[in-house]
Write a protein that holds these residues in place. Sequence first.
Motif, PDB file in Angstrom:
ATOM      1  N   LYS A 176      -1.111  -0.345  -4.029  1.00 11.72           N
ATOM      2  CA  LYS A 176      -0.330  -0.060  -5.231  1.00 11.72           C
ATOM      3  C   LYS A 176      -0.135  -1.332  -6.059  1.00 11.72           C
ATOM      4  N   PHE A 177       0.162  -2.414  -5.366  1.00 10.40           N
ATOM      5  CA  PHE A 177       0.423  -3.700  -6.005  1.00 10.40           C
ATOM      6  C   PHE A 177      -0.216  -4.802  -5.171  1.00 10.40           C
ATOM      7  N   GLU A 178      -0.591  -5.872  -5.839  1.00  3.63           N
ATOM      8  CA  GLU A 178      -0.919  -7.103  -5.129  1.00  3.63           C
ATOM      9  C   GLU A 178      -0.596  -8.270  -6.039  1.00  3.63           C
ATOM     10  N   GLY A 179      -0.273  -9.388  -5.397  1.00  2.00           N
ATOM     11  CA  GLY A 179       0.131 -10.553  -6.168  1.00  2.00           C
ATOM     12  C   GLY A 179      -0.355 -11.838  -5.549  1.00  2.00           C
ATOM     13  N   TRP A 180      -0.408 -12.862  -6.396  1.00  2.90           N
ATOM     14  CA  TRP A 180      -0.847 -14.194  -5.987  1.00  2.90           C
ATOM     15  C   TRP A 180       0.140 -15.224  -6.517  1.00  2.90           C
ATOM     16  N   PRO A 181       1.230 -15.466  -5.804  1.00  2.00           N
ATOM     17  CA  PRO A 181       2.124 -16.550  -6.215  1.00  2.00           C
ATOM     18  C   PRO A 181       1.524 -17.886  -5.761  1.00  2.00           C
ATOM     19  N   MET A 206       0.159 -10.751 -10.822  1.00  2.00           N
ATOM     20  CA  MET A 206       0.388  -9.498 -10.111  1.00  2.00           C
ATOM     21  C   MET A 206      -0.415  -8.397 -10.779  1.00  2.00           C
ATOM     22  N   LEU A 207      -0.954  -7.507  -9.961  1.00  2.00           N
ATOM     23  CA  LEU A 207      -1.648  -6.320 -10.454  1.00  2.00           C
ATOM     24  C   LEU A 207      -0.942  -5.082  -9.941  1.00  2.00           C
ATOM     25  N   ALA A 208      -0.807  -4.094 -10.806  1.00  2.00           N
ATOM     26  CA  ALA A 208      -0.250  -2.788 -10.435  1.00  2.00           C
ATOM     27  C   ALA A 208      -1.351  -1.760 -10.680  1.00  2.00           C
ATOM     28  N   TYR A 209      -1.684  -0.982  -9.664  1.00  2.00           N
ATOM     29  CA  TYR A 209      -2.815  -0.062  -9.741  1.00  2.00           C
ATOM     30  C   TYR A 209      -2.378   1.368 -10.040  1.00  2.00           C
ATOM     31  N   GLY A 210      -3.309   2.146 -10.635  1.00  2.00           N
ATOM     32  CA  GLY A 210      -3.073   3.562 -10.893  1.00  2.00           C
ATOM     33  C   GLY A 210      -1.873   3.776 -11.792  1.00  2.00           C
ATOM     34  N   VAL A 211      -1.108   4.807 -11.482  1.00  2.00           N
ATOM     35  CA  VAL A 211       0.064   5.131 -12.308  1.00  2.00           C
ATOM     36  C   VAL A 211       1.098   4.011 -12.291  1.00  2.00           C
ATOM     37  N   LYS A 254       0.828  -1.207   0.000  1.00  2.00           N
ATOM     38  CA  LYS A 254       0.000   0.000   0.000  1.00  2.00           C
ATOM     39  C   LYS A 254       0.860   1.254   0.000  1.00  2.00           C
ATOM     40  N   SER A 255       0.276   2.329  -0.485  1.00  2.00           N
ATOM     41  CA  SER A 255       0.934   3.635  -0.436  1.00  2.00           C
ATOM     42  C   SER A 255       0.821   4.191   0.981  1.00  2.00           C
ATOM     43  N   ARG A 256       1.494   5.281   1.234  1.00  2.00           N
ATOM     44  CA  ARG A 256       1.381   5.924   2.556  1.00  2.00           C
ATOM     45  C   ARG A 256      -0.047   6.366   2.837  1.00  2.00           C
TER      46      ARG A 256
END
Length: 155
Positions: free
Chosen positions: A93-98, A118-123, A86-88
């Motif tokens: 911001k990111f999440e993943g499922w290995p 993996m997902l990367a959100y926003g910018v 998470k951001s401050r």
Amino acid sequence: MKPIEFEITREVRAPIEEVFARLVDIEGHNDWMAHRGSMLKRTRQTSPGEAGVGTTYVDQTRQGAMPGEIAVLERPYEIVYHWWQKSRAGKVKFEGWPSYNLESSTDGGTVVRHHAKMLAYGVWGLGAPMFRRMALKERTTTLEALKASFEQESR
């Protein structure tokens, strides 16, 4: 947003039960995970008891602390971890499922199919090609370390 996904397969010279036990032992990861070439510094289980669905952990990485949990656990065939950063401001911001899918091989070893999503959100999504390369390197390093941990024991 398109997820970053790939699969890596390795054969490990150990019975399926032993490979599964090593993968599900969160604190034990510190004994066999690569100490060079990996973002991971240490991992720690943060919920009590034997590992199962909902068990929580924190990975200490070069990018900071990343919490996670076990999302799926089917002994001795499948384990799916879910982590996030998470951001401050508290936004993900990111999440993943290995995930690790295990199958006994004919020679008594174990085929490990490691699927990473993996997902990367926003910018952060703009960096997807770079994050894919980083994730592929990290996940390959992890599987090679798992395989090597059993090979070192058999010597």
